[in-house]
Write a protein that holds these residues in place. Structure first.
Motif, short mmCIF file in Angstrom:
data_model
loop_
_atom_site.label_atom_id
_atom_site.label_comp_id
_atom_site.label_asym_id
_atom_site.label_seq_id
_atom_site.Cartn_x
_atom_site.Cartn_y
_atom_site.Cartn_z
N ASP A 4 0.84 -1.21 0.00
CA ASP A 4 0.00 0.00 0.00
C ASP A 4 0.87 1.25 0.00
OD1 ASP A 4 -2.39 -1.35 -0.01
OD2 ASP A 4 -2.67 -1.27 2.16
N ASP A 38 -4.58 6.96 6.24
CA ASP A 38 -3.36 6.16 6.22
C ASP A 38 -2.41 6.64 5.13
OD1 ASP A 38 -4.36 4.66 8.29
OD2 ASP A 38 -4.81 2.87 7.10
N LYS A 45 5.08 12.16 6.25
CA LYS A 45 6.37 11.89 6.90
C LYS A 45 7.53 12.48 6.08
CE LYS A 45 4.84 7.52 8.98
NZ LYS A 45 4.93 6.04 8.89
N TYR A 269 9.37 -4.86 5.64
CA TYR A 269 10.24 -5.39 6.70
C TYR A 269 11.64 -5.66 6.15
CZ TYR A 269 5.93 -6.34 9.24
OH TYR A 269 4.73 -6.22 9.86
N SER A 416 3.32 5.69 18.14
CA SER A 416 2.46 4.55 17.84
C SER A 416 3.16 3.21 18.03
CB SER A 416 2.01 4.61 16.37
OG SER A 416 0.88 5.40 16.24
N LEU A 417 4.46 3.20 17.88
CA LEU A 417 5.18 1.93 17.89
C LEU A 417 5.55 1.47 19.29
CD1 LEU A 417 5.57 3.03 14.94
CD2 LEU A 417 7.71 1.76 14.91
N LEU B 5 -8.23 -3.00 5.12
CA LEU B 5 -7.43 -3.58 6.20
C LEU B 5 -5.97 -3.48 5.82
CD1 LEU B 5 -9.39 -6.92 6.77
CD2 LEU B 5 -9.45 -4.88 8.22
N ARG B 6 -5.16 -3.02 6.73
CA ARG B 6 -3.72 -3.00 6.46
C ARG B 6 -2.93 -2.95 7.76
NH1 ARG B 6 -5.44 2.24 4.42
NH2 ARG B 6 -5.68 1.30 2.38
N ILE B 7 -1.66 -3.33 7.62
CA ILE B 7 -0.72 -3.24 8.74
C ILE B 7 0.02 -1.91 8.61
CG2 ILE B 7 1.29 -4.33 9.83
CD1 ILE B 7 -0.92 -6.29 9.76
N LEU B 8 0.14 -1.20 9.72
CA LEU B 8 0.84 0.09 9.70
C LEU B 8 2.00 0.12 10.69
CD1 LEU B 8 -2.05 2.71 9.62
CD2 LEU B 8 -0.66 1.95 7.71
N ASP B 9 2.80 1.15 10.55
CA ASP B 9 3.85 1.47 11.53
C ASP B 9 4.77 0.29 11.79
OD1 ASP B 9 2.56 3.91 11.75
OD2 ASP B 9 1.37 3.28 13.47
N GLY B 11 4.39 -2.80 11.41
CA GLY B 11 3.76 -3.95 12.06
C GLY B 11 3.19 -3.68 13.43
N ALA B 12 3.16 -2.40 13.83
CA ALA B 12 2.70 -2.08 15.19
C ALA B 12 1.18 -1.99 15.32
CB ALA B 12 3.33 -0.77 15.66
N TRP B 13 0.48 -1.82 14.21
CA TRP B 13 -0.96 -1.64 14.28
C TRP B 13 -1.66 -2.35 13.13
CZ3 TRP B 13 -3.98 0.81 17.89
CH2 TRP B 13 -3.29 1.58 18.85
N SER B 15 -4.76 -1.53 10.94
CA SER B 15 -5.64 -0.41 10.59
C SER B 15 -6.89 -0.95 9.90
CB SER B 15 -4.90 0.56 9.67
OG SER B 15 -5.80 1.46 9.07
N PHE B 48 2.61 -7.37 13.88
CA PHE B 48 1.65 -8.02 12.98
C PHE B 48 2.32 -8.29 11.63
CE2 PHE B 48 -1.10 -5.63 15.90
CZ PHE B 48 -1.86 -6.69 16.37
#
Lengths: 592, 107
Positions: A4, A38, A45, A269, A416-417, B5-9, B11-13, B15, B48
């Motif tokens: 995304d 999002d 950033k 990652y 947030s982390l 639906l998605r993973i953000l930050d 893998g911390a959240w 969304s 996540f």
């Protein structure tokens, strides 16, 4: 399949984001479409704005990049003014009040509680004095770090400041390097102490000498692929390339372009340079750089100075391990390094720092990777008066080792982390330790780094005692906890900490450090440093020596601070949050 | 109705529809986790990996550590919430999150 984030970046990214920010600022927070939050927050950033965490909607953290940590005369005052005017939140922090500057481990500046409506005014004020938030975050060239006293250090091998500035001026806003697979962190070091911490950066220039055409040339060896995040720490690897200061910008651009083209855009990652170096190997990176990205024959590596590195090393080498204190410069003036506990300074104190720097020095202020500040260019005859300034009572050039050694990231207050509260907690820890624990004889440097999660913004793996946010249960209740690592450090033989004890409830950590230090003192051989001791002791024994224990230290933030809207609010329940708010700070109706 | 639906930050959240809904760092009690032998693992969620939906149930795969036995690893799909009339409703994961079946798809 592209992520995304890659999709969003392909639509809008880079310089053009500023125009959108200005539009949103004019129309207000609610103009950002809810179903595009999002995407926009990811893009913002790039212009240095992080949306704060849950419960703090419509508020942003703003990061200002200061290349090599240098704030030129006049810039610190503008930062203080902006903080006073725009960085006050709906609640006070019980230790730091309301309105403060965070000096960061990447020699940058972070402000909190910024409203999008104020961003254009802030940008204009920064522009006027040559400061910017551009690329302070996001997938591009981040703030370039280095020895903060470059150009003023009496013993430096080569002045690295023009190189850091050259890289900054070339690659900030450069369209070919705007959109990288992930962040790109660069360190330029010219000193003999290793203050740039190149070992933990994606790209590192390290001081070196090389005989070229029969002449001894001073420049840099190039290393790639260091970093601490994601439980996958890597030390940068030698690329076997020497560059002159004049070649450094081109080679840096070549490596950034190589990362842009070969980095992983399908799995964020795996997108960092350290993983690309794992995959390709330094040799293949070098070959690719030579064949595809630079137009001249690369020299092999020169003779480095790594044997002498002392910064953040945990060794007694005779070199300095931070920049705190009074030190003579190469021009006969002095620089004075002030300790800023966990890097946070109130807006009023920042204004005072600017005044003091102007009155006694050249007006310049420099930021270190240990979250401290330096006043430069102070004539010897003015040092006495400078020492008498009230500011130096709170930000000492001669602090207690527990104060001096404390580094902490932002933590659940805003991030947030993060898993746990950090800055206030490390202040409480340092104060308790100072009052209740004696360091063994001759231990003047003892570094405790507290990071709220595995992103490792507090660089925990290179401290004497590394603390990393976790959770555990105590008496059946979920509580904030910390993993404890020992014996990390850079220097000639860099080494990451061993995580010897896991999930210690936060109220037992000061007792653990106290017992650990007592055990160290009992077993210490001669005048060895803590890191030396850890290195000759096996991991099981070290785990036994930690001994977590409740003490007189009480932790008011044992609970799940992440699930509060603001941990220090009287009513901290998420439902009590005033966010989101309009441009005047008034609560807006929420859909929930 | 589609749900984003998605993973953000990093893998911390998780969304859901552009709102951060499920965070790492909580303790989840999960029966029968593949990476440890505890009957009821007590997992610190550290990151996540994937998010998906099975019918109305939002699910995630995650990396974490069981604080009972200390083992770390990756889970299968675990329910984290439900979509009812287009709205996301959190599940009580502290009390026990039973693994769900395979075949989630991004919504």
């Amino acid at each position: 399949m592209p992520t995304d984030v890659e999709e969003w970046k392909s639509e809008v990214y880079g310089n053009e984001i500023r125009e959108h920010l200005e539009r949103f600022a004019e129309e207000g927070w609610e103009a950002i479409p809810e179903d595009e939050h999002d995407a926009w927050f990811e893009r913002f950033k790039w212009w240095g704005l992080y949306h704060q965490r849950n419960g703090q909607e419509s508020y942003f953290m703003m990061r200002i990049g200061t290349p090599n940590g240098v704030l030129k005369p006049g810039q610190a005052k503008v930062v203080a003014d902006i903080t006073q005017e725009f960085a006050h939140g709906p609640e006070e922090n019980p230790i730091f009040g309301n309105g403060y500057v965070d000096w960061t481990t990447r020699q940058s500046i972070q402000l909190h509680w910024i409203k999008v409506e104020d961003v254009p005014e802030i940008f204009d004020r920064l522009d006027e004095v040559g400061l910017s938030t551009q690329q302070a975050c996001g997938d591009s060239w981040r703030n370039i770090v280095g020895c903060p006293v470059a150009g003023k250090d009496k013993h430096e091998h080569v002045d690295a400041l023009p190189v850091a500035e050259g890289l900054h001026e070339t690659y900030k806003g450069h369209e070919d390097h705007t959109n990288l697979p992930r962040k790109w962190k660069v360190a330029v070091t010219g000193c003999r102490e290793g203050c740039g911490q190149g070992d933990i950066n994606d790209l590192a220039y390290e001081p070196a000498s090389k005989e070229v055409d029969g002449e001894e040339v001073r420049g840099f060896n190039v290393r790639v692929g260091g970093g601490l995040a994601r439980n996958e720490p890597r030390l940068s690897r030698d690329l076997d390339v020497f560059v002159t200061p004049e070649q450094a910008v081109e080679v840096g651009g070549g490596l950034s372009a190589l990362f842009r083209d070969y980095g992983d855009r399908e799995d964020r990652y795996n997108a960092r340079m350290k993983f690309l170096v794992d995959e390709m190997g330094a040799e293949e990176i070098r070959e690719t750089l030579q064949e595809e990205y630079v137009d001249f024959e690369l020299e092999t590596a020169g003779e480095n100075l790594r044997e002498d590195y002392s910064y953040n090393s945990g060794r007694e080498t005779g070199g300095h391990s931070d920049h705190v204190g009074v030190h003579e410069q190469n021009d006969g003036n002095y620089y004075v390094g002030l300790n800023v506990l966990v890097g946070r300074m109130s807006d009023d104190d920042t204004a005072e720092l600017a005044r003091v720097a102007d009155e006694y020095g050249s007006g310049e202020v420099r930021v270190t990777q240990r979250q401290n500040v330096i006043i430069t260019d102070v004539p010897e005859e003015d040092l006495g008066d400078l020492r008498e300034e009230p500011l130096l009572e709170d930000y000492s050039p001669d602090p207690h080792p527990f104060m001096r050694g404390s580094v902490a990231c932002t933590g659940t207050e805003f991030c947030s982390l993060s898993i746990v509260e950090t800055k206030n907690r490390q202040v409480r820890y340092a104060r308790w330790l100072k009052e209740h624990v004696d360091l063994p004889d001759g231990i003047d440097d003892f570094h405790v780094h507290l990071s709220g999660c595995t992103a490792s913004c507090a660089q925990p793996q290179i401290a004497d005692v590394s603390l990393r946010g976790m959770k555990t249960r105590k008496d059946g209740e979920a509580v904030e906890a910390l993993d404890i690592g020992l014996g990390g450090g850079l220097g000639a033989e860099p080494r990451f900490a061993d995580w010897v004890t896991q999930r210690v409830p936060v109220d037992e950590v000061p007792g653990a450090i106290k017992n650990l230090l007592a055990n160290f003192e009992e077993r210490r051989e001669g005048d060895e440093t803590f890191r030396d001791f850890v290195e000759r002791t096996d991991e099981d024994t070290l785990a036994d020596l930690v001994e977590p224990e409740e003490t007189s230290y009480e932790d008011p933030m044992m609970h799940n601070t992440k699930m509060t809207w603001y941990p220090y609010a009287e009513d901290d329940d998420m439902a009590a949050s005033p966010a989101p708010t309009d441009r005047d700070g008034q609560s807006l109706p929420s859909d929930d | 109705m589609s749900v984003a639906l998605r993973i953000l930050d990093d893998g911390a959240w998780v969304s859901v529809d552009d709102t951060r809904r499920v965070a790492v760092s909580e303790l989840w009690r999960v029966p029968g986790v593949e990476f440890c032998r505890c009957d009821l693992a007590d997992i610190v969620v550290e990151g996540f990996l994937e998010v998906g939906v099975d019918g109305r149930t939002v699910e995630a795969r995650l990396y974490g550590q069981c604080i009972v036995c200390g083992e770390s690893g990756t889970t299968g799909w675990l329910p984290v919430g439900r979509i009812v009339d287009g709205e996301f409703y959190d599940l009580d994961r502290e009390g026990g999150a039973a693994p769900t079946g395979p075949t989630p798809e991004n919504g």
